[in-house]
Scaffold this motif. Structure first.
Motif, PDB file in Angstrom:
ATOM      1  N   ASP A   1      21.815 133.906  40.290  1.00 13.63           N
ATOM      2  CA  ASP A   1      21.824 133.060  41.256  1.00 13.63           C
ATOM      3  C   ASP A   1      21.419 134.021  42.546  1.00 13.63           C
ATOM      4  O   ASP A   1      20.627 133.299  43.245  1.00 13.63           O
ATOM      5  N   ASP A   2      22.063 135.086  42.540  1.00 13.30           N
ATOM      6  CA  ASP A   2      21.843 135.758  44.045  1.00 13.30           C
ATOM      7  C   ASP A   2      20.357 136.396  44.123  1.00 13.30           C
ATOM      8  O   ASP A   2      19.901 136.342  45.015  1.00 13.30           O
ATOM      9  N   LEU A   3      20.011 136.517  42.605  1.00 14.74           N
ATOM     10  CA  LEU A   3      18.491 137.064  42.824  1.00 14.74           C
ATOM     11  C   LEU A   3      17.489 135.991  43.244  1.00 14.74           C
ATOM     12  O   LEU A   3      16.452 136.325  44.041  1.00 14.74           O
ATOM     13  N   GLY A   4      17.840 134.597  42.885  1.00  7.24           N
ATOM     14  CA  GLY A   4      17.007 133.575  43.292  1.00  7.24           C
ATOM     15  C   GLY A   4      17.152 133.114  44.561  1.00  7.24           C
ATOM     16  O   GLY A   4      16.161 132.388  44.864  1.00  7.24           O
ATOM     17  N   THR A   5      18.304 133.086  45.245  1.00  6.80           N
ATOM     18  CA  THR A   5      18.704 132.243  46.163  1.00  6.80           C
ATOM     19  C   THR A   5      19.263 133.190  47.286  1.00  6.80           C
ATOM     20  O   THR A   5      19.109 132.349  48.535  1.00  6.80           O
ATOM     21  N   SER A   6      19.730 134.206  47.319  1.00 12.43           N
ATOM     22  CA  SER A   6      20.386 134.871  48.358  1.00 12.43           C
ATOM     23  C   SER A   6      19.601 135.282  49.758  1.00 12.43           C
ATOM     24  O   SER A   6      20.524 134.953  50.808  1.00 12.43           O
ATOM     25  N   VAL A   7      18.312 135.486  49.629  1.00 11.70           N
ATOM     26  CA  VAL A   7      17.945 135.789  50.986  1.00 11.70           C
ATOM     27  C   VAL A   7      17.608 134.521  51.740  1.00 11.70           C
ATOM     28  O   VAL A   7      17.810 134.547  52.977  1.00 11.70           O
ATOM     29  N   GLU A   8      17.420 133.698  51.000  1.00  9.55           N
ATOM     30  CA  GLU A   8      17.203 132.258  51.824  1.00  9.55           C
ATOM     31  C   GLU A   8      18.593 131.521  52.425  1.00  9.55           C
ATOM     32  O   GLU A   8      18.606 131.245  53.673  1.00  9.55           O
ATOM     33  N   GLU A   9      19.639 131.777  51.702  1.00  9.39           N
ATOM     34  CA  GLU A   9      20.933 131.392  51.806  1.00  9.39           C
ATOM     35  C   GLU A   9      21.387 132.256  53.190  1.00  9.39           C
ATOM     36  O   GLU A   9      21.733 131.832  53.940  1.00  9.39           O
ATOM     37  N   VAL A  10      21.455 133.692  53.062  1.00  6.78           N
ATOM     38  CA  VAL A  10      21.751 134.306  54.255  1.00  6.78           C
ATOM     39  C   VAL A  10      20.885 134.162  55.434  1.00  6.78           C
ATOM     40  O   VAL A  10      21.289 134.179  56.547  1.00  6.78           O
TER      41      VAL A  10
ATOM     42  N   GLN B   1      19.583 132.433  33.925  1.00  4.11           N
ATOM     43  CA  GLN B   1      18.140 133.193  34.184  1.00  4.11           C
ATOM     44  C   GLN B   1      16.649 132.539  34.136  1.00  4.11           C
ATOM     45  O   GLN B   1      15.835 132.814  34.765  1.00  4.11           O
ATOM     46  N   LEU B   2      16.825 131.236  33.778  1.00  7.83           N
ATOM     47  CA  LEU B   2      15.816 130.289  33.625  1.00  7.83           C
ATOM     48  C   LEU B   2      15.783 129.633  35.004  1.00  7.83           C
ATOM     49  O   LEU B   2      14.637 129.643  35.681  1.00  7.83           O
ATOM     50  N   MET B   3      16.866 129.249  35.521  1.00 15.11           N
ATOM     51  CA  MET B   3      16.731 128.332  36.715  1.00 15.11           C
ATOM     52  C   MET B   3      16.474 129.109  37.910  1.00 15.11           C
ATOM     53  O   MET B   3      15.985 128.780  38.944  1.00 15.11           O
ATOM     54  N   TYR B   4      17.103 130.465  38.066  1.00 17.41           N
ATOM     55  CA  TYR B   4      16.453 131.272  39.164  1.00 17.41           C
ATOM     56  C   TYR B   4      15.933 132.362  38.982  1.00 17.41           C
ATOM     57  O   TYR B   4      15.513 133.144  39.890  1.00 17.41           O
ATOM     58  N   HIS B   5      14.857 132.310  37.973  1.00 15.68           N
ATOM     59  CA  HIS B   5      13.829 133.459  37.797  1.00 15.68           C
ATOM     60  C   HIS B   5      12.985 133.278  38.988  1.00 15.68           C
ATOM     61  O   HIS B   5      12.214 134.469  39.237  1.00 15.68           O
ATOM     62  N   ASN B   6      12.385 132.152  39.135  1.00 14.56           N
ATOM     63  CA  ASN B   6      11.461 132.150  40.141  1.00 14.56           C
ATOM     64  C   ASN B   6      11.786 131.783  41.738  1.00 14.56           C
ATOM     65  O   ASN B   6      11.046 131.454  42.404  1.00 14.56           O
TER      66      ASN B   6
END
Length: 599
Positions: A496-505, A570-575
């Motif tokens: 989740d962090d790999l896929g979402t953290s930049v946008e969330e922060v 890993q599927l949901m947050y890969h891209n």
């Protein structure tokens, strides 16, 4: 002795420290407890309070509406629900079983098992798989310490090793010693065996801690496979498979949502079996018809909550919430568990948005306290939007507990409530971090966030629906958050962090693992991503061990769900964010899995 009644909720212990997994391999010093850089502010909403004419400044996630048309979903109808398709599938299953029985070449048997698993058909052939794999295990001496001088074929050895380990057979990594030179390194001559290298690469991901031969095998195979892809030419179907595996290895891929890819690949092979292909296509469409019925039932519940109209700040993601369960809860007989988990995921999403986006600190303190006490009588102390959410949560817990009591004779109300109490407590920690401007270290962040990602809450609910019978000791182990639950949740958090953290922060959230690492070590984002990916690989080693542990208190179906939660993440947050912001690649996969018949 089977557990009959659960009385009283338990106090959950704090998980053990995770320092072993925090320090990067290129640093010798211990992690520094440094503050992180501040993220940019979130968007703000000014909400009028009519009773006092005051304004409350609230955050906004600026989430888009759902992409899915509710009326379209409610009118879905698939011809594959008809009994004639089930009869035809049964006939094809019988024919494929005959194929497995008449095949005498063990390598071809293993290849057929591999193909059937990739295309989502394995639950039809479990007995046949067990018989074939047992014969391979005994005939080739995989049960004993291997002789490093014994001549072996890389392709068949790697394929057998992977399938045997997947099915719980104990096979020593030393089976690959015969492919090493006198210096203990893999022989350069193996670089010409592309098919064997691909199987070696896939097999290496079944490793557990301390298996250095498999670590070396992964590095060795990856190097030459990447060269093959870059060079191009040759078998295009094989090169496509290599590129697909280098992106995410087979052991980390979820089966059901990826089945169309493998079916399409299988049909292009010159040696494909048309009976197997027909079964794969028909079965995929029959399962899709079942998914549609389950989704429609989940949607009726979702509309009745009134969340979309009454809580417009929250994400409307029911289809995404249900889609998770097409991969996590694979056995087709667990339809009720998939329907329930669509609701669980939707409630988690709304409550996460209350803590993460909309609620003020004071409101969240009251909300968390009420959840801890589970005090319906005090609900008037909450604002209207929280009252609606808590009543929906309370109704869900009662209804789910009723279903479990009816089916299994067990009262699980205290336990399901505890799942939500533990989640709310972790959400509250992060809310205090945000409002207090606290920037946690990576260790502090992970200690809280492996639970705030909601993995334990999800898995405890799944347990009661996919487990036929259980003892009090088993449930106590579950709620002490057994390592199987812990490591699965870690993969979920890190993916989740790999896929979402930049946008969330960038919206003003508390730092995630990437930002914590960057702050702790003055590292770049690229270095942080590399470290988090390394952490995921390390956690998978532990999960591989737990998956086949002889001491596990859990049944096969629940263990499978726990492992598949990590795979689905890993599927949901890969891209990118496939759950919250509806990434187009995930949107396409959801469409293929849920709505478009495969032809």
């Amino acid at each position: 002795m089977a557990l009959k009644v659960f009385s009283g909720a338990m106090q959950m212990p704090i998980p053990s420290k995770l320092t072993t997994y925090l320090q990067p391999s290129h640093l010798n010093s211990s992690p520094k407890l440094l503050s992180n850089t501040k993220g940019t502010s979130r968007s703000r909403l000014r909400v009028s309070c009519s009773s006092s004419q005051l304004t409350t400044e609230r955050r906004s996630g600026n989430y888009n509406p759902s992409r899915w048309d509710v009326d379209f979903i409610q009118t879905l109808h698939s011809d594959y629900k008809d009994e004639k398709h089930a009869r035809r599938a049964s006939e094809l299953v019988t024919l494929v079983k005959m194929e497995l029985e008449k095949e005498t070449d063990q390598i071809r048997q293993l290849e057929l098992i591999d193909d059937l698993q990739r295309m989502g058909l394995s639950d039809h052939f479990q007995n046949e798989f067990k018989e074939i794999l047992s014969s391979v295990y005994l005939d080739h001496g995989y049960y004993k310490n291997p002789d490093p001088k014994e001549e072996r074929d890389l392709y068949s050895t790697s394929l057998a090793f992977r399938l045997l380990r997947e099915h719980g057979f104990q096979v020593a990594q030393e089976v690959f010693d015969s492919f090493k030179n006198e210096e203990g390194e893999f022989k350069e001559s193996l670089s010409d065996d592309t098919r064997g290298l691909l199987q070696l690469y896939e097999a290496s991901f079944l490793l557990t801690e301390g298996e250095t031969t498999l670590e070396s095998a992964r590095e060795f195979a990856t190097k030459f496979l990447e060269e093959r892809v870059n060079e191009g030419g040759g078998d295009e179907n094989l090169l496509t498979r290599i590129a697909y595996s280098l992106e995410i290895p087979l052991h980390w891929r979820i089966k059901r949502p990826n089945a169309p890819v493998w079916i399409d690949s299988y049909r292009k092979r010159p040696n494909m079996n048309p009976v197997v292909l027909d079964l794969a296509i028909l079965d995929l469409n029959i399962v899709q018809a079942h998914f549609q019925q389950e989704l429609k039932e989940s949607f009726r519940w979702w509309r009745n909550t009134g969340f979309v109209e009454k809580l417009p700040f929250a994400r409307d993601r029911l289809v995404e919430c249900y889609f998770w369960n097409t991969g996590i809860i694979e056995p087709r007989q667990h339809a009720s568990a998939r329907i329930m988990m669509g609701k669980v995921n939707a409630l988690i999403t709304v409550i996460d948005d209350i803590y993460d986006v909309y609620g003020t600190l004071e409101e969240l303190e009251h909300f968390t306290d009420l959840i801890r006490r589970w005090d319906i009588d005090s609900i008037d102390q909450l604002p209207d939007y929280m009252q609606l959410c808590f009543l929906a949560l309370n109704n869900f817990v009662d209804e789910t507990s009723y279903d479990v009591m009816k089916e299994k004779g067990v009262n699980v109300i205290p336990y399901l409530r505890q799942s939500w109490v533990d989640l709310a407590d972790k959400y509250m920690v992060e809310a205090r971090w945000f409002y207090g401007g606290h920037k946690p270290s990576l260790e502090e962040y992970l200690e809280n966030s492996w639970m705030s990602i909601s993995g334990p809450c999800m898995l405890t609910h799944i347990f009661f629906r996919v487990t036929d019978s259980f003892t009090k000791e088993t449930v106590d182990s579950l709620y002490k958050y057994h390592d199987l639950v812990r490591w699965s949740s870690f993969v979920l958090r890190l993916a989740d962090d790999l896929g979402t953290s930049v946008e969330e922060v960038s919206r003003g959230d508390v730092p995630k693992s990437l930002q914590c690492y960057m702050s702790d070590y003055n590292a770049s984002e690229a270095e942080a991503r590399k470290h988090v990916k390394w952490l995921i690989a390390e956690v998978w080693k532990k999960m591989n061990a737990e998956r086949v542990s002889k001491d596990s208190p859990f049944g096969k179906d629940f263990i499978g769900c726990a492992v598949d939660l990590g795979r689905m993440a890993q599927l949901m947050y890969h891209n990118g964010d496939g759950h919250g912001t509806q990434h187009p690649i995930i949107h396409q996969q959801m469409t293929a899995t849920l709505f478009e018949p495969f032809a």
